[in-house]
Each structure stands twice: as C-alpha cells, then as structure tokens.
Design an enzyme around this catalytic site. Structure first.
Site, mmCIF file in Angstrom:
data_model
loop_
_atom_site.group_PDB
_atom_site.id
_atom_site.type_symbol
_atom_site.label_atom_id
_atom_site.label_comp_id
_atom_site.label_asym_id
_atom_site.label_seq_id
_atom_site.Cartn_x
_atom_site.Cartn_y
_atom_site.Cartn_z
ATOM 1 N N ASN A 9 -44.668 12.869 26.975
ATOM 2 C CA ASN A 9 -44.246 11.534 26.534
ATOM 3 C C ASN A 9 -45.110 10.505 27.254
ATOM 4 O O ASN A 9 -44.942 10.272 28.452
ATOM 5 C CB ASN A 9 -42.760 11.357 26.881
ATOM 6 N N ARG A 86 -43.915 13.061 22.054
ATOM 7 C CA ARG A 86 -43.133 11.944 21.522
ATOM 8 C C ARG A 86 -44.121 10.928 20.959
ATOM 9 O O ARG A 86 -45.039 10.492 21.657
ATOM 10 C CB ARG A 86 -42.319 11.299 22.627
ATOM 11 N N HIS A 175 -35.492 5.394 18.949
ATOM 12 C CA HIS A 175 -34.592 6.294 19.705
ATOM 13 C C HIS A 175 -34.045 7.397 18.800
ATOM 14 O O HIS A 175 -32.960 7.934 19.041
ATOM 15 C CB HIS A 175 -33.375 5.539 20.297
ATOM 16 N N ARG A 236 -35.413 -7.124 27.108
ATOM 17 C CA ARG A 236 -35.582 -7.625 25.734
ATOM 18 C C ARG A 236 -34.328 -8.373 25.289
ATOM 19 O O ARG A 236 -33.214 -7.957 25.605
ATOM 20 C CB ARG A 236 -35.837 -6.479 24.756
ATOM 21 N N GLU A 380 -33.598 14.002 25.104
ATOM 22 C CA GLU A 380 -34.666 13.855 24.112
ATOM 23 C C GLU A 380 -35.743 14.926 24.281
ATOM 24 O O GLU A 380 -36.315 15.407 23.308
ATOM 25 C CB GLU A 380 -35.283 12.458 24.235
#
Ligand code: AMP
Length: 394
Positions: A9, A86, A175, A236, A380
């Site tokens: 990743n 990923r 996600h 964010r 994940e």
C-alpha cells in the site's frame, strides 16, 4: 518453503507492506514513512525492529529494504505467489480486482486525473515491485471498486449531465475494501449469507466514510468524486457549501488555497485548532478545552446525520457497524453519535460500548434496540491478500 502473499500500500510519502501465508495468516508487516525526506525511516512491529533506510530514500529503495528485512528474518524464503496492491481510483473501469497487465497499468494511469495524489504513487509501487519480482503475478485492488454497484440516483451529482458524460464527474466512493470486509464479517458473525446482509458501515479513521450496503452490495456512500466529501475527518472538512469558494475568493483566498485548506487544515484539526487525533481531543475535552469538545460534537452530529441519510437506501438493517481507529476505539464517539438517533430506535448498552475496542469487536446495542450495533476491527490487508490470490490463481 512456505508460500506467501505480499500486500503493498503506497501513499504519497509512505509504504506499507504485509506478508501473509496462503491460509491468510499474517506473518509480518512493515511501515516506511517520510519517504523522499532526510529522515525517512522504516520499521517492523513484530519482531520489533528498525529497517535501515538511506536519507531521502524513495519508494523503490524502501520496498527493497523491507523485502530484505522480511528475507533476513526468514519470513520470505522464496518469491511470493502473488502480490496485491491497493490502488485508490479505478474509475468506472474496474468493478473488481484486476490482474496487472500493461493494459491495466494504462487504465490506472488514465484514472490518475481523478486521483492525482494517489494513482501515480500506486503505480510507482507496482513498478518497483515488478522490477523486484518480475515473474510474480500482481493484482490491483481498487478502493472504488466495491462502490461500482451504486445506483445512478446515488452516484450522480445535480450538475450539468455532460460533466458526467464528458469528464466522469460523479460519486465514486472510497474505503471500498474496508466496507466490503465489514459486510462480509457482519454476515459471518450473524450467520447470514453475504448476499443477504444489509449493513450501514462507518469507517472512522483519519479518513472517514460511511456506506449503505444492501444484499451485500454498496448502494450509497458518503465520499464522492474525491475522498473530501461527506463526514468530518482528521484534517478534511467533509461536506461544505460550495458557495464557500466564491465567498473566500472575495477574501483573497484562491481556489487552490481553499482546496489545500479543506484537505489539510480543516476537520477535527481545523475546529479544535490543536490536533486531528481523536484520542488527544477526547483527553483535552475532558480537561475542559472547549474547542476540542466542539470538534467532537460536530464530528458526531455529522456522522449521525449520515447514518440517518444511509437509511434512505435500505429496506432492512441487520447492523450498524463501526470500524477504523476512531470507530473501533472511541466509545465516546459511538455514544454521542447514537445519542442523536434515538428517534430511529438505536439504543446502546453503555457497558458493552465501553468494553469494545481494538481486537475485541462485538455487539454494543441494548436488548431493546431496534437495530443491532457492532464494533468490528477492519482488515483491508486481508481483503487485498485474498483478492490477490483469487485473481492470480482463479
Ligand atoms: P486510523 O486512520 O484508522 O489509524 O485511525 C486514526 C484515528 O483513530 C486517530 O484520530 C486516532 O486518534 C484514533 N484513535 C486511535 N485510538 C484511539 C482511542 N483509543 N480513542 C480514541 N481515538 C483513537
């Protein structure tokens, strides 16, 4: 000699690697950070050790150092049987994981205009891994793929339709691997078929998103064209009034600067003026720091609104599930959020809510709750490892 699967990743200045056996037991992991900077460093949590990196080390050299460390520890005695990557954006091209070919690489590059910060660095990771293991099949697992089942009314913005037709402006959602894991894990825990499970999945980490899953597929999600839309996140803003751009222009702040502020200086950090870290915010709020308490309130209220909004896409709900660093660990966030939703019939059991955290997922609703509420640690890397094996050895 043990068969292994490698999961990679790549972030803008980081590289995470995980090694699994083909029964999906995790053998090792490593994290390289501050890549490209003087103080680049890498480490393994177990066995706990630093991995030496040169100053200014790039993704390619970091990958080589991590693989060498796995080899030195006797964990990687031969080339892995497959490597999973990923990849953030698969646009409308990828509805599932893809075995990497030159055409797939080109398609990932073509999606880069939708994710200019992510896809190019994902490609760097793929190319570096290809150089190191040229014979090993590699598989791209997309953050957006799980959301490709969104119906048109959920993914279209109310903008001139040609923006979608000509430029692909629509909600993509992110996600996806985590939300997919949550759906499957909920089905397993509730002993239901994965294609019959209906879940609202709240992934609350430094990035946060929520997804409505009906009969095992994603039907609505809070992130949009980019990961900026939706919930309040670490730095964010999530949803804002688009009129803000024009208003701030009048204050001398141009669009580029607004974009930077919305991504890096907003969210929990912007509201608290202190930190994007929910654990620190909770401690500071307890010590009477009002902006920290306010940041938590705004975070939880927005989340509650979105949980309500996700119900518009469901005809039944098997469970509301929380995951990610905040979702798994913050009893306070879960309690405050569901406090806003009493009208919908959610009711938390305070003691099981406090009990559950990392590695101790479980049910946290009260017996009289209309809907089940659960904490489930996400994984994940495991999804990527599984998809890598499936796509490379069908
Ligand atoms: P992630 O991106 O999934 O690693 O999640 C990072 C977020 O989880 C940060 O805001 C952390 O402060 C938060 N977090 C981790 N542990 C805790 C905890 N025990 N209580 C509250 N928040 C936590």
């Amino acid at each position: 000699m043990e068969d292994t699967l490698l999961v990679i990743n790549c972030g803008s200045s980081s590289l995470k690697a995980a090694l699994f056996d083909t029964s999906f037991n995790k053998l090792a992991s490593a994290l390289a950070e501050r890549l490209g900077k003087e103080d680049a460093f890498a480490s393994m949590p177990s066995p706990s050790m630093d991995i030496p990196l040169q100053s200014g080390c790039n993704h390619r050299d970091a990958l080589r150092a991590v693989v060498t460390a796995f080899r030195d520890q006797g964990l990687l005695t031969a080339a892995p049987v497959a490597i999973g990557h990923r990849v953030v954006h698969g646009g409308e091209t990828f509805r599932q994981a893809a075995l990497i070919t030159d055409d797939v690489l080109q398609a990932i590059e073509d999606c880069a205009s939708l994710a200019p910060l992510h896809n190019p660095v994902n490609l760097t990771g793929i190319e570096a891994t290809r150089d190191l293991f040229p014979e090993v099949p590699q598989v791209a697992v997309f953050d957006t793929a799980f959301h490709q089942t969104l119906p048109k009314h959920a993914y279209l913005y109310a903008l001139p339709y040609r923006f979608y037709q000509d430029w692909g402006v629509r909600r993509y959602g992110f996600h996806g691997t985590s939300h997919q894991f949550m759906a499957n894990e909920t089905a397993r825990l509730l002993e239901k078929a994965p294609d019959q499970i209906s879940v609202i999945s709240a992934h609350l980490g430094n990035g946060c998103s929520i997804t409505a899953i009906r009969d095992g597929v994603s039907v609505d999600t809070s992130m949009g064209l980019t990961p900026l839309e939706g919930l309040v996140m670490g730095t964010r803003s999530g949803d804002i009034d688009p009129g803000l751009f024009d208003f701030l222009k009048g204050k001398g702040i141009n669009a580029e600067e607004v974009h930077r502020i919305l991504n890096n200086d907003s969210g929990l950090l912007g509201l608290s003026g202190k930190t994007n870290d929910m654990r620190s915010l909770s401690e500071q709020a307890e010590d009477g720091h009002e902006p920290s308490a306010l940041a938590i309130e705004v975070f939880c209220f927005r989340l509650a609104r979105y949980i309500g909004a996700m119900m518009a896409s469901l005809t039944q709900l098997d469970a509301l599930v929380f995951t990610g660093g905040i979702g798994e660990n913050s009893a306070l966030v879960r309690e405050k959020t569901l406090g806003h939703l009493r009208l919908t019939g959610f009711s938390l059991d305070p003691s099981s809510n406090r009990q559950h955290g990392k590695h101790t997922g479980g049910r946290i609703d009260q017996a009289d709750s209309r809907f089940r509420v659960m904490v489930i640690p996400t994984n994940e890397e495991l999804v990527i490892a599984r998809e890598a094996l499936d796509a490379s050895h069908p």
